[in-house]
Design a protein around this motif. Structure first.
Motif, PDB file in Angstrom:
ATOM      1  N   TYR B 161      13.245   9.564  36.429  1.00 35.65           N
ATOM      2  CA  TYR B 161      14.294  10.641  36.841  1.00 35.65           C
ATOM      3  C   TYR B 161      15.102  10.675  35.668  1.00 35.65           C
ATOM      4  CZ  TYR B 161      13.024  10.264  41.737  1.00 35.65           C
ATOM      5  OH  TYR B 161      12.515  10.389  42.586  1.00 35.65           O
ATOM      6  N   ARG B 162      14.768  10.159  34.483  1.00 35.05           N
ATOM      7  CA  ARG B 162      15.540  10.306  33.191  1.00 35.05           C
ATOM      8  C   ARG B 162      14.995  10.743  32.034  1.00 35.05           C
ATOM      9  NH1 ARG B 162      19.109  10.632  36.182  1.00 35.05           N
ATOM     10  NH2 ARG B 162      20.950   9.076  36.780  1.00 35.05           N
ATOM     11  N   ARG B 164      11.832  13.363  30.246  1.00 32.23           N
ATOM     12  CA  ARG B 164      11.503  14.750  30.458  1.00 32.23           C
ATOM     13  C   ARG B 164       9.977  14.664  31.223  1.00 32.23           C
ATOM     14  NH1 ARG B 164       9.444  18.051  26.057  1.00 32.23           N
ATOM     15  NH2 ARG B 164       9.031  19.836  26.925  1.00 32.23           N
ATOM     16  N   LEU B 167      10.229  14.342  34.599  1.00 33.50           N
ATOM     17  CA  LEU B 167      10.325  15.469  35.245  1.00 33.50           C
ATOM     18  C   LEU B 167       8.926  16.248  35.653  1.00 33.50           C
ATOM     19  CD1 LEU B 167      12.886  17.345  35.642  1.00 33.50           C
ATOM     20  CD2 LEU B 167      12.212  18.822  33.801  1.00 33.50           C
TER      21      LEU B 167
ATOM     22  N   MET C  93      13.869  18.367  43.466  1.00 34.92           N
ATOM     23  CA  MET C  93      14.738  18.272  42.534  1.00 34.92           C
ATOM     24  C   MET C  93      15.845  19.365  42.293  1.00 34.92           C
ATOM     25  SD  MET C  93      11.055  18.386  40.213  1.00 34.92           S
ATOM     26  CE  MET C  93      11.713  19.174  38.757  1.00 34.92           C
ATOM     27  N   THR C  94      17.007  18.850  41.371  1.00 31.90           N
ATOM     28  CA  THR C  94      18.075  19.797  41.537  1.00 31.90           C
ATOM     29  C   THR C  94      17.674  21.133  40.725  1.00 31.90           C
ATOM     30  OG1 THR C  94      18.755  18.999  39.396  1.00 31.90           O
ATOM     31  CG2 THR C  94      19.595  17.594  41.376  1.00 31.90           C
ATOM     32  N   GLU C  97      17.336  20.754  37.377  1.00 38.44           N
ATOM     33  CA  GLU C  97      15.923  20.071  36.978  1.00 38.44           C
ATOM     34  C   GLU C  97      15.057  21.234  37.079  1.00 38.44           C
ATOM     35  OE1 GLU C  97      16.033  16.783  39.734  1.00 38.44           O
ATOM     36  OE2 GLU C  97      16.151  15.233  37.803  1.00 38.44           O
ATOM     37  N   ASN C  98      15.114  22.242  38.068  1.00 38.44           N
ATOM     38  CA  ASN C  98      14.158  23.031  38.392  1.00 38.44           C
ATOM     39  C   ASN C  98      14.260  24.091  36.829  1.00 38.44           C
ATOM     40  OD1 ASN C  98      12.855  23.838  41.016  1.00 38.44           O
ATOM     41  ND2 ASN C  98      14.492  22.571  41.339  1.00 38.44           N
ATOM     42  N   GLN C 100      15.176  23.165  34.062  1.00 35.46           N
ATOM     43  CA  GLN C 100      14.558  22.291  32.807  1.00 35.46           C
ATOM     44  C   GLN C 100      13.120  22.269  32.786  1.00 35.46           C
ATOM     45  OE1 GLN C 100      16.648  18.709  33.745  1.00 35.46           O
ATOM     46  NE2 GLN C 100      18.329  18.944  32.109  1.00 35.46           N
ATOM     47  N   ALA C 101      12.657  22.283  34.030  1.00 31.56           N
ATOM     48  CA  ALA C 101      11.297  22.227  34.172  1.00 31.56           C
ATOM     49  C   ALA C 101      10.649  23.571  33.691  1.00 31.56           C
ATOM     50  CB  ALA C 101      10.615  22.279  35.704  1.00 31.56           C
ATOM     51  N   TYR C 104       9.891  23.856  30.012  1.00 35.00           N
ATOM     52  CA  TYR C 104       8.952  22.464  29.741  1.00 35.00           C
ATOM     53  C   TYR C 104       8.191  22.740  28.294  1.00 35.00           C
ATOM     54  CZ  TYR C 104       6.845  18.051  30.133  1.00 35.00           C
ATOM     55  OH  TYR C 104       6.323  16.801  29.755  1.00 35.00           O
TER      56      TYR C 104
END
Lengths: 295, 290, 239
Positions: B161-162, B164, B167, C93-94, C97-98, C100-101, C104
């Motif tokens: 959760y923290r 990359r 993710l 995911m928030t 975060e989406n 950020q993905a 990538y």
């Protein structure tokens, strides 16, 4: 033929029943980690009937098959609606339960002045019906293969029939099968019962061949092996599982090739083979090719 | 009576901590690959045996042994990933799982060849007497196990959760296609998750063996079974579930063994799993298992 | 100038060929639209370009480089991003975060933060919901998120598979407004749509696809709109 060769060949035959039982379920689309339980049911039931109650082997075998079929049917009833890993884990759990039950069962009956019968973890010795009736190892070998031949004939006949196509269809695409009106659950239950009967038949023959069985014989490794035999031999034909058994017990153990590291070789062979042939050596494509070539 | 209950619970949680770690490893692999790695326990065993062998031939300190166990488990895990899971990525799940059985057989035989005795001593984590807390006894190695399990969970949470990488892992678990479309290198994630899972397993295996002070070739099958059972009990595919499942399994076993003995202990655990699966309890059966 | 060239691509699922030899071009700086009935193979084509599916035969060329068979993450790195059918947001995911993905692949992770700000400016509703789980967003918001996520990789070519699917008319208008904006910003767009009417309003060029092949190519004026719509929904085999 020397005793060692007879022993190896007999074992090939015996484990073929178990491999075939795993194969039937694989074709129907289910991976079972638990066929060893029904092998054990057959072994214990058959042994008890002949050694403790004097039943003739043929009747004991039939009874054992019926029990194996029933046991697998009952296990399958709540679990065959599960798919993939869920079903596999359910069969694993069930098989381990059976094995523990074998460890807990003490069924001792007095025969000829002494106690005979399963004695929990101490095992079940004295399953001597074969020897008491003067059947030589070579005769037993023929018996095992005669039965195997009958089973194979039956399976090949089913495979060529509409029923076989239906069962294969259920295995490859259950949604499609259901959409054309096939009762998938009932079909799988039928296959399960047949698989249970087959495994049990192998078990009763195994018990009488070895004269001694113990719960440890029916552990997960046995189940893992039978699944591996079925898958690498090939899912295209009933001869596939036999090929798998032959490769391991026949070639590797029988010839004492790679003696001492047979499992390393066999394991590596299985993994490598599956990379190139995920449905085994005699998979559906190969079988089709063979049929075309020789027709 | 209450004292027994609490003591058993304590022991159960300790054992359950190890199961939780095994289950976490299985779940990580299942989460990204949708397959069960049946060579997981045996790979861990490989690491433990490597450490045992080192200790027997060279004598080694606890820390070095831990490192060797970890390294061995990760190495063995990489071998399994390459041979059993990478080739079947878009293909047959059954082939992948059966291939992992096959490697299980390899690891077991390798162990018995290199170290033929059934049992080997392993340097104990802690040699002294257990801690006495009033009417209860707490084994130090049990405490270490619990503490490590907690630390591992926190670390895993942080990674997922923290970071990359985490993710990317979560994306691949949730929506593998969309993850690839977002530019995530899914095959590389698989390899790394496998390594992470193997490392977790290696830690757990080391602690188990060091707590018992001995190692047998049964470790492979044992850790596989416990990990699978715990994973399924907690709900396939759920990481928190894996932890809860492991702890629950530990508790169930401890109490069952106390009241009914070792055979019933195993029987009850399997029966519970079977009944839960047969009843198709929703929390257990929602994830697609290929 | 052709940014993306698809040449005789055949893609199969096992033995079944979903694409039977598709050829088309997406010009640099244009909005190109692909229409056709369900099952024509439009999504299969998008997946083949994006690298999820590997064509059996044929070539896919992007900026002069052949990309057929390249893994999907590498295609993103080259500058092609697909907004998939059904959006496929990472529901657990928030929103943040989406996004950020979606970034990538970016080598320069520092400027990702700036890009996220830019996305929030362009899609204010996403900014409101930055910390919310993506699964709790409405259909229209999820579509915005899916587009923003794809944009995070700074693509030169944006592929969009049925962005208006299941959305209310007002939301659809907003989506197409964004498509036009992106086009003005220099992003080339290749768009699969069921909503032929809206699509033809924004596209410079369109293709019609039926049963795995391209059956018509032209600009929005060249075929009568009702004819296009009929063929897009029903296929030309209908009377």
């Amino acid at each position: 033929m020397d005793d060692y060769a007879i022993g190896v060949l007999t074992n090939i035959g015996l484990f073929s029943f178990l491999a075939l039982s795993a194969y039937l379920l694989l074709v129907a689309g289910e991976m079972s980690f638990g066929q060893q339980a029904f092998f054990g049911v057959g072994a214990y039931a058959g042994g008890i009937l002949t050694a403790l109650y004097g039943w003739p082997l043929p009747f004991a075998a039939l009874a054992a098959m019926a029990l194996g079929a029933l046991a697998q049917f009952l296990v399958g009833l709540p679990t065959l609606r599960l798919r993939g890993l869920y079903f596999a884990m359910a069969t694993l759990a069930a098989a381990e339960m059976f094995r523990i039950v074998f460890e807990l069962v003490h069924w001792r009956v007095e025969r000829n002045g002494e106690l005979a019968g399963p004695d929990g973890t101490q095992g079940f010795r004295g399953i001597r019906w074969i020897f008491e009736h003067g059947i030589e190892p070579i005769d037993y070998l023929f018996l095992v293969y005669a039965l195997l031949a009958v089973i194979l004939l039956l399976l090949v006949w089913v495979e060529r029939s509409r029923l076989g196509a239906v069962l294969r269809g259920v295995g490859l695409d259950p949604e499609l099968a259901a959409s054309v009106g096939i009762d998938v659950h009932k079909a799988k239950l039928g296959v399960a019962a047949a698989a249970g009967a087959l495994a049990a038949l192998g078990g009763v023959l195994y018990a009488h061949h070895n004269t001694y069985i113990e719960p440890r014989n029916f552990d997960i490794m046995l189940g893992v092996h039978s699944l591996a035999y079925a898958l690498i031999g090939g899912l295209g034909t009933a001869f596939g599982p036999l090929l798998g058994v032959l490769l391991d017990i026949g070639v590797l153990e029988g010839t004492r090739l790679f003696h001492g590291y047979r499992m390393i070789v066999f394991g590596g062979l299985v993994a490598l083979l599956l990379v190139f042939r995920p449905r085994g050596l005699l998979d559906e494509r190969m079988v089709l090719w063979i049929r075309r070539r020789f027709s | 009576m209450l004292a027994d209950l609490l003591q058993n619970s304590l022991d159960g949680l300790t054992a359950g901590a190890a199961y939780a770690l095994f289950a976490l490893g299985f779940t990580l692999i299942f989460g990204v690959l949708r397959r069960a790695n049946l060579a997981y326990g045996p790979a861990i065993m490989f690491g433990c045996y490597a450490a045992t062998w080192t200790h027997l031939n060279f004598g080694a300190g606890l820390l070095l042994l831990a490192v060797i166990t970890l390294a061995g488990a990760v190495l063995a895990g990489a071998y399994v990933e390459r041979l059993c899971f990478a080739p079947h990525r878009g293909g047959s799940a059954i082939a992948a799982m059966v291939a992992s059985f096959a490697l299980w057989m390899q690891f077991e035989e390798l162990a018995t060849i290199v170290m033929p005795h059934h049992l080997y001593a392993f340097p104990a984590l802690y040699d002294g007497p257990p801690l006495a807390l009033g009417p209860f006894t707490l084994r130090i190695d049990g405490l270490v196990m619990l503490a490590t399990a907690i630390a591992a969970c926190v670390l895993l949470w942080w990674i997922l959760y923290r970071s990359r990488f985490g993710l990317a892992v979560r994306a691949v678990i949730e929506q593998p296609t969309a993850a690839s479309l977002a530019g995530i290198n899914a095959p590389r994630v698989f390899v790394r998750v496998f390594a992470l899972a193997s490392a977790l397993g290696g830690i757990a295996g080391y602690l188990v063996v060091a707590s018992h002070g001995q190692i047998t070739p049964m470790l492979g099958m044992w850790s596989t079974l416990k990990g699978l059972l715990a994973m399924m009990l907690g709900g396939l595919g759920s990481l928190p579930g894996a932890v809860l499942g492991g702890l629950a399994l530990g508790l169930i076993e401890a109490h069952s063994q106390w009241y009914f003995g070792p055979q019933w202990r195993d029987l009850i655990a399997y029966l519970l799993l079977f009944v839960l699966l047969a009843a198709r309890v929703p929390w257990m059966t929602t994830r697609s298992a290929s | 100038m052709s940014l993306l060239g698809v040449q005789d691509v055949v893609t199969a699922y096992g033995k079944i060929e979903a694409l039977k030899g598709v050829s088309l071009d997406v010009a640099q700086g244009s909005i190109t639209c692909l229409l056709g009935p369900n099952g024509a193979g439009k999504t299969t084509l998008m997946m083949s370009i994006a690298g999820i599916l590997k064509p059996k035969r044929g070539r896919i060329v992007f900026e002069g480089q052949s990309i057929a068979g390249t893994p999907p993450h590498a295609i993103v790195a080259k500058g092609v991003a697909l907004v998939p059918e059904n959006r496929l947001v990472f529901a657990a995911m928030t929103v943040l975060e989406n996004l950020q993905a979606g970034a990538y692949q970016r080598a320069d992770q520092k400027s990702v933060g700036e890009d996220i700000e830019r996305m929030f400016t362009r899609f204010p509703r996403l900014k409101e919901r930055a910390g919310q789980q993506a699964g709790t967003l409405s259909g229209g918001e999820q579509q915005m998120l899916a587009v923003a996520r794809a944009l995070m990789s700074r693509p030169k070519l944006l592929l969009m598979d049925e962005p208006s699917l299941g959305l209310a008319p007002l939301v659809v208008e907003e989506i197409f407004r964004i498509v036009t904006e992106l086009h003005q910003d220099g992003v080339s767009i290749f768009l699969v749509e069921q909503n032929a009417h809206m699509a033809l309003k924004v596209a410079q060029h369109f293709y019609l696809m039926e049963q795995g092949k391209v059956t018509f190519s032209g600009d929005p004026g060249s075929l009568a709109e009702d004819e296009v719509i009929r063929r897009a929904y029903l296929g030309s085999a209908q009377a």
